[in-house]
Design a protein around this motif. Structure first.
Motif, PDB file in Angstrom:
ATOM      1  N   ALA A  60      -7.894   3.845  -1.567  1.00  0.00           N
ATOM      2  CA  ALA A  60      -8.223   3.021  -0.664  1.00  0.00           C
ATOM      3  C   ALA A  60      -6.907   1.804  -0.112  1.00  0.00           C
ATOM      4  CB  ALA A  60      -9.311   2.472  -0.972  1.00  0.00           C
ATOM      5  N   ARG A  61      -6.322   0.973  -1.177  1.00  0.00           N
ATOM      6  CA  ARG A  61      -5.245   0.197  -0.179  1.00  0.00           C
ATOM      7  C   ARG A  61      -4.256   0.760   0.556  1.00  0.00           C
ATOM      8  NH1 ARG A  61      -4.299  -3.478  -5.619  1.00  0.00           N
ATOM      9  NH2 ARG A  61      -2.617  -3.929  -4.622  1.00  0.00           N
ATOM     10  N   LEU A  62      -4.308   2.418   0.117  1.00  0.00           N
ATOM     11  CA  LEU A  62      -2.935   2.503   1.270  1.00  0.00           C
ATOM     12  C   LEU A  62      -3.406   2.658   2.266  1.00  0.00           C
ATOM     13  CD1 LEU A  62      -0.889   4.987  -1.084  1.00  0.00           C
ATOM     14  CD2 LEU A  62       0.013   2.774  -0.279  1.00  0.00           C
ATOM     15  N   ALA A  63      -4.798   3.232   2.360  1.00  0.00           N
ATOM     16  CA  ALA A  63      -5.774   3.646   3.584  1.00  0.00           C
ATOM     17  C   ALA A  63      -5.829   2.435   4.137  1.00  0.00           C
ATOM     18  CB  ALA A  63      -7.187   4.372   3.337  1.00  0.00           C
ATOM     19  N   ALA A  64      -5.795   1.306   4.009  1.00  0.00           N
ATOM     20  CA  ALA A  64      -6.124  -0.094   4.399  1.00  0.00           C
ATOM     21  C   ALA A  64      -5.409  -0.569   5.092  1.00  0.00           C
ATOM     22  CB  ALA A  64      -6.949  -0.595   3.451  1.00  0.00           C
ATOM     23  N   LEU A  65      -3.777  -0.386   4.244  1.00  0.00           N
ATOM     24  CA  LEU A  65      -2.814  -0.425   5.029  1.00  0.00           C
ATOM     25  C   LEU A  65      -1.996   0.644   6.112  1.00  0.00           C
ATOM     26  CD1 LEU A  65      -0.506  -2.189   3.704  1.00  0.00           C
ATOM     27  CD2 LEU A  65       0.796  -0.372   2.518  1.00  0.00           C
ATOM     28  N   THR A 125       2.668   3.344   9.944  1.00  0.00           N
ATOM     29  CA  THR A 125       3.013   5.045   9.020  1.00  0.00           C
ATOM     30  C   THR A 125       3.312   4.910   7.654  1.00  0.00           C
ATOM     31  OG1 THR A 125       4.034   5.511  11.391  1.00  0.00           O
ATOM     32  CG2 THR A 125       4.123   7.076   9.188  1.00  0.00           C
ATOM     33  N   VAL A 126       2.178   5.516   6.688  1.00  0.00           N
ATOM     34  CA  VAL A 126       1.850   5.290   5.914  1.00  0.00           C
ATOM     35  C   VAL A 126       1.694   6.877   5.118  1.00  0.00           C
ATOM     36  CG1 VAL A 126       0.827   4.489   3.395  1.00  0.00           C
ATOM     37  CG2 VAL A 126       0.551   3.338   5.135  1.00  0.00           C
ATOM     38  N   GLY A 127       3.248   6.503   4.399  1.00  0.00           N
ATOM     39  CA  GLY A 127       3.625   8.233   2.645  1.00  0.00           C
ATOM     40  C   GLY A 127       2.908   7.650   1.755  1.00  0.00           C
ATOM     41  N   VAL A 128       2.777   8.846   1.184  1.00  0.00           N
ATOM     42  CA  VAL A 128       1.988   9.037  -0.173  1.00  0.00           C
ATOM     43  C   VAL A 128       2.462  10.550  -0.741  1.00  0.00           C
ATOM     44  CG1 VAL A 128      -0.159   9.304   0.270  1.00  0.00           C
ATOM     45  CG2 VAL A 128       0.811   8.872  -2.090  1.00  0.00           C
ATOM     46  N   VAL A 129       2.777  10.686  -2.279  1.00  0.00           N
ATOM     47  CA  VAL A 129       2.827  11.739  -2.659  1.00  0.00           C
ATOM     48  C   VAL A 129       2.204  12.117  -3.293  1.00  0.00           C
ATOM     49  CG1 VAL A 129       6.072  11.221  -2.606  1.00  0.00           C
ATOM     50  CG2 VAL A 129       4.453  10.822  -4.966  1.00  0.00           C
ATOM     51  N   ALA A 152     -10.340   8.618   1.005  1.00  0.00           N
ATOM     52  CA  ALA A 152      -9.541   7.486   1.187  1.00  0.00           C
ATOM     53  C   ALA A 152      -9.104   7.133   2.511  1.00  0.00           C
ATOM     54  CB  ALA A 152      -8.663   6.986   0.509  1.00  0.00           C
ATOM     55  N   ALA A 153      -8.381   8.472   2.836  1.00  0.00           N
ATOM     56  CA  ALA A 153      -8.106   8.551   4.710  1.00  0.00           C
ATOM     57  C   ALA A 153      -9.267   8.486   5.346  1.00  0.00           C
ATOM     58  CB  ALA A 153      -7.551   9.569   4.878  1.00  0.00           C
ATOM     59  N   VAL A 154     -10.495   9.776   5.106  1.00  0.00           N
ATOM     60  CA  VAL A 154     -11.233   9.681   5.755  1.00  0.00           C
ATOM     61  C   VAL A 154     -12.695   8.316   6.203  1.00  0.00           C
ATOM     62  CG1 VAL A 154     -13.946  11.447   5.909  1.00  0.00           C
ATOM     63  CG2 VAL A 154     -11.490  11.869   5.601  1.00  0.00           C
ATOM     64  N   VAL A 189      -7.748   6.563   8.927  1.00  0.00           N
ATOM     65  CA  VAL A 189      -7.173   6.630   9.645  1.00  0.00           C
ATOM     66  C   VAL A 189      -5.749   8.435   8.536  1.00  0.00           C
ATOM     67  CG1 VAL A 189      -6.786   4.836   8.602  1.00  0.00           C
ATOM     68  CG2 VAL A 189      -6.352   5.641   7.107  1.00  0.00           C
ATOM     69  N   ILE A 190      -5.323   8.251   9.314  1.00  0.00           N
ATOM     70  CA  ILE A 190      -3.937   9.435   8.080  1.00  0.00           C
ATOM     71  C   ILE A 190      -3.063   8.740   7.565  1.00  0.00           C
ATOM     72  CG2 ILE A 190      -2.451  11.660   9.192  1.00  0.00           C
ATOM     73  CD1 ILE A 190      -5.672  12.069   9.900  1.00  0.00           C
ATOM     74  N   LEU A 191      -2.971   9.872   6.297  1.00  0.00           N
ATOM     75  CA  LEU A 191      -1.982   9.343   5.704  1.00  0.00           C
ATOM     76  C   LEU A 191      -1.282  10.394   5.425  1.00  0.00           C
ATOM     77  CD1 LEU A 191      -4.416   7.818   2.603  1.00  0.00           C
ATOM     78  CD2 LEU A 191      -2.754   6.671   4.527  1.00  0.00           C
TER      79      LEU A 191
END
Length: 400
Positions: free
Chosen positions: A99-104, A110-114, A127-129, A133-135
C-alpha cells in the motif's frame, strides 16, 4: 586502493566522531562506474542502500544513472521525497509494504518492486488496483545467496502471474549474487559469477520463448562489476559500494585485481585520553563504527601500522605499532589486557612512542563496512578541500 586525501583540520569539523566524504574521490568513483556502464551498454541503477542519502543519489543520476535501487520501503519513500523519480525496491516487502509503494507511485514516481512468490504478487496487485496505479514487478531470483528469491525453475510461473495481475507490469528479472561480492579467490569469484550468468541467459531464453522476454535483467554488484558488465546478460547494474568503498572491499581485491575505485569515506575521531604507552583512546567506538566486517583501518593521524580496536560504545583505541605485542599478550581476556597494559606502563625499558597521537589530535579511520557504518550517522559531511557540506542521510530507518 590509495588513501591520498587532504583531510580537513579540526578547525573545519563541528564535532567528532564525524563521517566525512572526500568529494574529489567520490566524484572520480561515480564517473568511473558510469563510464564503465556506458562502454558496456548497460544502464546503471546504483544501489541506494549503501549511502541512504538523496543528495548523493541525485548526483549519481545527474551523472547518467537511470534511477536508484532501494532495499526497503522506507528508503524508496525517502528517495522519492528527495526528488528521485525512478526507484526499484530490491527485496520482497512485508505485507504492510504494498500500500505504501502504491501511494508512492501515485505521486508520479516510477516504482518497481521484486517478488519471489505468488502471494506477494497478489498483494502488490491489490494495492496497485486500489490506488489506481501501475507498479513494475521484477521477479527476484536466488542463484546462491539464499536470502530471498525464487529458484530459476520457478521464474516462468511467477512471470506469468505478474504479467496477468492487474495493476502490475512485468518488468523483468533480478539476480543479485551477494555471496560472491567479497570472495577472496578472484578466479573462483569470476568462475562462479560466470556460471550464474549462464543460468540467467538460459532463463532469458526460456522466458522469451514463452512470450515474456524480460524488459530488464538487473543485478550485479561492486565486487563482480567487471564480470557483470562483460556478461552480455545484464541490462542494469546494481552496484553501490563503489561510490565510497571500504576496508572489506579493499581486502578482497577488485575483480580485475586492482580496484578501479578509491576510498572516499572516512571517520574523523579525536584522541580523548593518552595515559598509556601502548595506545591512546579516541571517541569512536561501536556507535561510530559498524563491526559486522573487518575493523576500521587507521589511515591518518597516527603512526603507519597503528590499529584501531573498539573499547566500548563510545570509545576505541589506537594501538601504536611498536607496542602491538601488548595487545597480543592481553588476548581477548579483559583481565589479561589489564595486566599487559599495566606491565607495559610500568616497564622502564618501554618508552611512550614519540609519534603517538596526543590528546585533541584527529585520527582518521576508514570504515570496515560502509553501508552499516553510514547508517549510524545522520549526515555525510562532504569535504571539497576548503569547506564541509552537510548531506543528510535521509534514507535511514524512520519509525512512523
Amino acid at each position: 586502493m590509495g588513501t591520498k586525501v587532504n583531510f580537513p583540520s579540526t578547525d573545519h569539523l563541528p564535532q567528532t566522531p564525524l563521517l566525512v566524504v572526500d568529494r574529489a574521490a567520490l566524484t572520480r568513483n561515480l564517473a568511473r562506474m558510469q563510464a564503465l556502464c556506458d562502454a558496456a551498454g548497460v544502464r546503471l541503477r546504483a544501489h541506494g542502500k549503501t549511502h541512504k542519502c538523496s543528495t548523493l543519489g541525485r548526483l549519481i543520476i545527474e551523472g547518467g544513472a537511470v534511477g536508484l535501487c532501494c532495499q526497503t520501503v522506507g528508503e524508496a519513500e525517502a528517495y522519492v521525497a528527495g526528488g528521485i523519480t525512478d526507484v526499484l525496491v530490491t527485496a520482497p516487502v512485508p505485507p504492510w509494504g504494498p500500500a505504501r509503494l502504491a501511494a508512492l507511485a501515485k505521486t508520479g514516481a516510477t516504482v518497481g518492486v521484486v517478488a519471489d512468490d505468488e502471494g506477494q504478487i497478489d498483494r502488490l496487485s491489490d494495492a496497485a488496483v486500489a490506488a489506481g496505479v501501475i507498479l513494475d514487478l521484477v521477479v527476484d531470483l536466488d542463484l546462491g545467496t539464499h536470502r530471498a528469491g525464487a529458484y530459476p525453475k520457478g521464474a516462468l510461473k511467477l512471470a506469468r502471474a505478474a504479467d496477468a495481475a492487474p495493476g502490475l507490469r512485468f518488468a523483468g528479472i533480478q539476480a543479485y549474487l551477494g555471496h560472491l561480492q567479497h570472495m577472496d579467490d578472484l578466479a573462483l569469484r569470476q568462475t562462479a559469477d560466470e556460471a550464474a550468468h549462464a543460468t540467467l541467459k538460459a532463463l532469458v531464453a526460456e522466458l522469451t520463448a514463452a512470450g515474456l522476454a524480460p524488459p530488464v535483467v538487473t543485478g550485479g554488484g561492486t565486487g563482480t562489476h567487471a564480470y557483470d558488465l562483460a556478461s552480455g546478460v545484464y541490462t542494469e547494474l546494481q552496484a553501490g559500494s563503489y561510490a565510497v568503498m571500504d576496508v572489506e572491499y579493499d581486502a578482497c581485491g577488485g575483480p580485475d585485481g586492482d580496484w578501479t575505485f578509491e576510498p572516499a569515506l572516512f571517520i574523523a575521531s579525536t584522541v580523548v585520553s593518552a595515559n598509556h604507552k601502548s595506545h591512546v583512546t579516541v571517541d569512536a567506538g561501536f556507535k561510530a563504527v559498524s563491526m559486522d566486517g573487518p575493523p576500521a583501518r587507521v589511515v591518518a593521524g597516527a603512526a603507519p601500522g597503528s590499529l584501531w580496536r573498539p573499547m566500548g560504545d563510545e570509545h576505541g583505541m589506537i594501538a601504536h605499532p611498536a607496542l602491538i605485542d601488548v595487545l597480543k599478550a592481553g588476548g581477548r581476556d579483559p583481565l589479561g589486557f589489564d595486566r599487559a597494559v599495566a606491565a607495559a606502563d610500568a616497564d622502564p625499558d618501554r618508552a611512550t612512542p614519540l609519534d603517538a597521537p596526543k590528546v585533541g589530535d584527529l585520527v582518521w579511520l576508514q570504515p570496515g563496512h560502509c553501508d552499516p557504518t553510514i547508517n549510524l550517522y545522520d549526515a555525510l559531511h562532504v569535504w571539497d578541500g576548503e569547506k564541509l557540506e552537510r548531506w543528510p542521510v535521509d534514507g535511514r530507518r524512520v519509525s512512523l
